[in-house]
Enzyme design. Structure first.
Site, PDB file in Angstrom:
ATOM      1  N   TYR A 107       0.838  -1.218   0.000  1.00 25.87           N
ATOM      2  CA  TYR A 107       0.000   0.000   0.000  1.00 25.87           C
ATOM      3  C   TYR A 107       0.868   1.261   0.000  1.00 25.87           C
ATOM      4  CZ  TYR A 107      -3.850  -3.141   1.488  1.00 25.87           C
ATOM      5  OH  TYR A 107      -4.794  -4.136   1.576  1.00 25.87           O
ATOM      6  N   TRP A 132     -12.923 -13.369  -6.582  1.00 22.57           N
ATOM      7  CA  TRP A 132     -14.033 -14.033  -5.863  1.00 22.57           C
ATOM      8  C   TRP A 132     -15.291 -14.163  -6.698  1.00 22.57           C
ATOM      9  CZ3 TRP A 132     -11.609 -16.921  -3.005  1.00 22.57           C
ATOM     10  CH2 TRP A 132     -10.510 -16.482  -2.272  1.00 22.57           C
ATOM     11  N   ASP A 180     -10.807  -4.954   8.522  1.00 21.95           N
ATOM     12  CA  ASP A 180      -9.551  -4.652   7.818  1.00 21.95           C
ATOM     13  C   ASP A 180      -8.986  -3.352   8.367  1.00 21.95           C
ATOM     14  OD1 ASP A 180      -7.458  -4.453   5.668  1.00 21.95           O
ATOM     15  OD2 ASP A 180      -8.675  -5.999   4.699  1.00 21.95           O
ATOM     16  N   GLY A 219      -9.543  -2.103  12.137  1.00 16.87           N
ATOM     17  CA  GLY A 219      -8.553  -2.347  13.173  1.00 16.87           C
ATOM     18  C   GLY A 219      -7.376  -3.107  12.609  1.00 16.87           C
ATOM     19  N   PHE A 278      -5.423  -6.628  12.971  1.00 18.87           N
ATOM     20  CA  PHE A 278      -5.693  -7.956  13.553  1.00 18.87           C
ATOM     21  C   PHE A 278      -4.545  -8.501  14.399  1.00 18.87           C
ATOM     22  CE2 PHE A 278      -5.462  -9.497   8.843  1.00 18.87           C
ATOM     23  CZ  PHE A 278      -4.089  -9.697   8.868  1.00 18.87           C
ATOM     24  N   HIS A 292      -0.985 -16.978   4.131  1.00 20.75           N
ATOM     25  CA  HIS A 292       0.150 -17.115   3.184  1.00 20.75           C
ATOM     26  C   HIS A 292       1.015 -15.852   3.102  1.00 20.75           C
ATOM     27  CE1 HIS A 292      -1.779 -15.510  -0.837  1.00 20.75           C
ATOM     28  NE2 HIS A 292      -1.916 -14.661   0.157  1.00 20.75           N
ATOM     29  N   ASP A 293       0.561 -14.762   3.734  1.00 20.52           N
ATOM     30  CA  ASP A 293       1.345 -13.520   3.722  1.00 20.52           C
ATOM     31  C   ASP A 293       2.426 -13.481   4.803  1.00 20.52           C
ATOM     32  OD1 ASP A 293      -0.165 -12.321   1.682  1.00 20.52           O
ATOM     33  OD2 ASP A 293      -1.552 -11.367   3.093  1.00 20.52           O
ATOM     34  N   ASN A 316       5.923 -15.951  -5.700  1.00 20.13           N
ATOM     35  CA  ASN A 316       5.412 -14.579  -5.624  1.00 20.13           C
ATOM     36  C   ASN A 316       5.343 -14.088  -4.175  1.00 20.13           C
ATOM     37  OD1 ASN A 316       4.154 -12.288  -7.197  1.00 20.13           O
ATOM     38  ND2 ASN A 316       2.657 -12.621  -5.589  1.00 20.13           N
TER      39      ASN A 316
HETATM   40  N1  SAM Z   1      -9.056 -11.602   2.216  1.00 24.06           N
HETATM   41  C1  SAM Z   1      -8.942 -10.821   1.005  1.00 24.06           C
HETATM   42  C2  SAM Z   1      -8.953 -11.701  -0.211  1.00 24.06           C
HETATM   43  O1  SAM Z   1      -8.551 -12.871  -0.134  1.00 24.06           O
HETATM   44  O2  SAM Z   1      -9.355 -11.227  -1.297  1.00 24.06           O
HETATM   45  C3  SAM Z   1      -7.697  -9.968   1.009  1.00 24.06           C
HETATM   46  C4  SAM Z   1      -6.403 -10.692   1.152  1.00 24.06           C
HETATM   47  S1  SAM Z   1      -4.997  -9.609   1.129  1.00 24.06           S
HETATM   48  C5  SAM Z   1      -3.725 -10.638   0.604  1.00 24.06           C
HETATM   49  C6  SAM Z   1      -4.640  -9.360   2.832  1.00 24.06           C
HETATM   50  C7  SAM Z   1      -5.612  -8.445   3.520  1.00 24.06           C
HETATM   51  O3  SAM Z   1      -5.258  -8.336   4.906  1.00 24.06           O
HETATM   52  C8  SAM Z   1      -5.623  -7.040   2.962  1.00 24.06           C
HETATM   53  O4  SAM Z   1      -6.928  -6.615   2.747  1.00 24.06           O
HETATM   54  C9  SAM Z   1      -4.946  -6.214   4.052  1.00 24.06           C
HETATM   55  O5  SAM Z   1      -5.399  -4.887   4.070  1.00 24.06           O
HETATM   56  C10 SAM Z   1      -5.336  -6.979   5.285  1.00 24.06           C
HETATM   57  N2  SAM Z   1      -4.417  -6.773   6.401  1.00 24.06           N
HETATM   58  C11 SAM Z   1      -3.069  -6.858   6.367  1.00 24.06           C
HETATM   59  N3  SAM Z   1      -2.557  -6.640   7.590  1.00 24.06           N
HETATM   60  C12 SAM Z   1      -3.617  -6.403   8.417  1.00 24.06           C
HETATM   61  C13 SAM Z   1      -3.731  -6.112   9.789  1.00 24.06           C
HETATM   62  N4  SAM Z   1      -2.639  -6.020  10.568  1.00 24.06           N
HETATM   63  N5  SAM Z   1      -4.963  -5.945  10.313  1.00 24.06           N
HETATM   64  C14 SAM Z   1      -6.069  -6.040   9.527  1.00 24.06           C
HETATM   65  N6  SAM Z   1      -6.010  -6.323   8.205  1.00 24.06           N
HETATM   66  C15 SAM Z   1      -4.800  -6.507   7.661  1.00 24.06           C
HETATM   67  C1  ASE Z   2      -1.179 -11.694  -1.439  1.00 25.81           C
HETATM   68  C2  ASE Z   2      -1.717 -12.121  -2.646  1.00 25.81           C
HETATM   69  C3  ASE Z   2      -1.163 -11.624  -3.811  1.00 25.81           C
HETATM   70  C4  ASE Z   2      -0.124 -10.776  -1.381  1.00 25.81           C
HETATM   71  C5  ASE Z   2       0.421 -10.296  -2.545  1.00 25.81           C
HETATM   72  C6  ASE Z   2      -0.088 -10.720  -3.770  1.00 25.81           C
HETATM   73  C7  ASE Z   2      -1.469 -11.823  -5.186  1.00 25.81           C
HETATM   74  C8  ASE Z   2      -0.563 -11.086  -5.917  1.00 25.81           C
HETATM   75  N1  ASE Z   2       0.255 -10.426  -5.057  1.00 25.81           N
HETATM   76  O1  ASE Z   2      -1.683 -12.180  -0.293  1.00 25.81           O
HETATM   77  C9  ASE Z   2      -2.621 -12.586  -5.718  1.00 25.81           C
HETATM   78  C10 ASE Z   2      -2.403 -13.883  -6.336  1.00 25.81           C
HETATM   79  N2  ASE Z   2      -1.477 -14.667  -5.615  1.00 25.81           N
HETATM   80  C11 ASE Z   2      -1.817 -15.485  -4.647  1.00 25.81           C
HETATM   81  C12 ASE Z   2      -0.686 -16.146  -4.019  1.00 25.81           C
HETATM   82  O2  ASE Z   2      -2.969 -15.702  -4.307  1.00 25.81           O
END
Ligand code: SAM
Ligand code: ASE
Length: 350
Positions: free
Chosen positions: A153, A170, A216, A240, A242, A260-261, A307
């Site tokens: 971000y 989704w 989020d 908030g 998490f 996975h992050d 990735n």
């Molecule tokens: N769950 C959604 C999806 O699968 O489409 C988004 C997945 S994205 C990889 C990770 C999400 O976690 C983002 O929306 C990010 O803003 C949120 N996030 C990351 N760190 C966070 C935190 N410390 N507290 C709350 N949300 C968080």
């Molecule tokens: C994340 C998912 C992604 C963090 C960075 C990312 C994707 C691209 N960059 O949680 C989406 C597709 N990849 C996966 C692993 O779902």
């Protein structure tokens, strides 16, 4: 080409050559998305010549023709064989109209944009990431490698683009993910890190008598409310951190593409925290692209894991790695469902 089928890869490395050049296929599709070629073709009542496409998009006729011909080769654009001395006429395939044009209900346009503009340049760092075993955010953006969402971000534009990427998948996988298990009976659901609310929307559709909250970060909730919320949406937002803040009390905690992050240590911290606040009889639903237990596939998940190395501090796991983390955090009764699409589901009970 049938005579080639009997030839082995060692005689002539067809597959290897295809993989070596695969990035060009990706970039041709991305470029067509960025230039608006699919929007133009999908919105046009009749097939268009390269000259007409060039005129409408203010690009060179020669470039337009080469790109369109490559897209025909990829079989994402159709061409009518012209009469003698007439120009070739191009039109969108149904797949291009549904998935690559902007704005359609199932459009993957935002996925292509993010891959092209953010991930493609980041993969330039893959060698360093593999060498060092960590993302290159320090060197690239001056951001510590563990502060992954400060990097993802890093500007409002990047945040919006990432949210567009998260949102779009989704429409394809959401229904299967939320119906992999019968979640009826979980009255209060919280989608932790639920981003734009795209999966929450699928939850409210599949379970109309449950209440769904998207949790989020404040900036994400603000952006989601402004740019992604629809009139008929019945889920709500709560903001908030998490890791730092108290979690809402609920019956079901949904974690899609969250674990996975992060490092395993942080995953366990989060899962234990969820276990602490989860109502008795409640549960946690994990949705992730999972590796086979022997880690030999699927290839797209193996590549996702690379990735994650480039962009995060996490990795892709097999289902048993997730169930082990769930056990360690106090959950029981783990069930795994492979959906056959990109994302699989794991449910466990408190
Ligand atoms: N769950 C959604 C999806 O699968 O489409 C988004 C997945 S994205 C990889 C990770 C999400 O976690 C983002 O929306 C990010 O803003 C949120 N996030 C990351 N760190 C966070 C935190 N410390 N507290 C709350 N949300 C968080
Ligand atoms: C994340 C998912 C992604 C963090 C960075 C990312 C994707 C691209 N960059 O949680 C989406 C597709 N990849 C996966 C692993 O779902």
């Amino acid at each position: 080409m049938a005579e080639n089928l009997s030839q082995s890869e060692l005689d002539y490395p067809f597959k290897l050559l295809e993989y070596i050049h695969a990035y060009r296929v990706s970039k041709a599709i991305f470029t067509a998305c960025e230039l608006g070629i699919f929007d133009l073709l999908a919105g046009s009542a009749s097939a268009l010549s390269a000259q007409q496409v060039a005129g409408a998009l203010d690009i060179s006729a020669d470039g337009a023709e080469r790109l369109l011909d490559a897209l025909v080769g990829i079989e994402i654009v159709q061409v009518e064989t012209p009469a003698r001395d007439e120009p070739a006429l191009y039109s969108a395939t149904d797949v291009a109209s549904v998935y690559l044009a902007k704005g359609g209900a199932k459009s993957l346009h935002n996925m292509a944009l993010y891959q092209s503009q953010t991930n493609y340049p980041l993969w330039d760092n893959l060698a360093d990431a593999v060498r060092e075993g960590k993302n290159q955010n320090e060197k690239t953006f001056g951001i510590p490698p563990e502060e992954i969402f400060r990097a993802i971000y890093r500007s409002e534009k990047e945040m919006l683009k990432f949210m567009g990427l998260m949102d779009c998948v989704w429409s394809l996988d959401g229904h299967d993910a939320v119906t992999a298990f019968d979640l009826t009976g979980f009255g209060d659901m919280v989608d932790l890190g639920g981003c734009t609310g795209a999966l929450a929307r699928e939850l409210t559709k599949a379970y109309p008598s449950s209440s769904v909250v998207v949790f989020d970060m404040p900036v994400v909730v603000e952006m989601a409310t402004k740019n992604f919320l629809r009139e008929n949406d019945t889920f709500t937002f709560s903001s908030g951190d998490f890791f730092q803040d108290e979690l809402p009390v609920a019956d079901l905690y949904v974690l899609t593409r969250i674990l996975h992050d992060w490092t395993e240590e942080k995953c366990l911290r989060l899962l234990k925290k969820i276990h602490d606040v989860c109502r008795p009889g409640g549960g946690v639903l994990i949705v992730e692209a999972t590796l086979l237990e022997n880690r030999r596939g699927p290839l797209h998940t193996q590549l996702y894991s690379l990735n994650m190395l480039v962009q995060t501090e996490g990795r892709e796991h097999s289902p048993s790695e997730y169930t082990r983390m769930l056990r360690k955090s106090g959950f029981t009764d783990e069930q795994v469902c492979r959906t056959g699409k990109t994302y699989d589901a794991i449910l466990a009970r408190r």
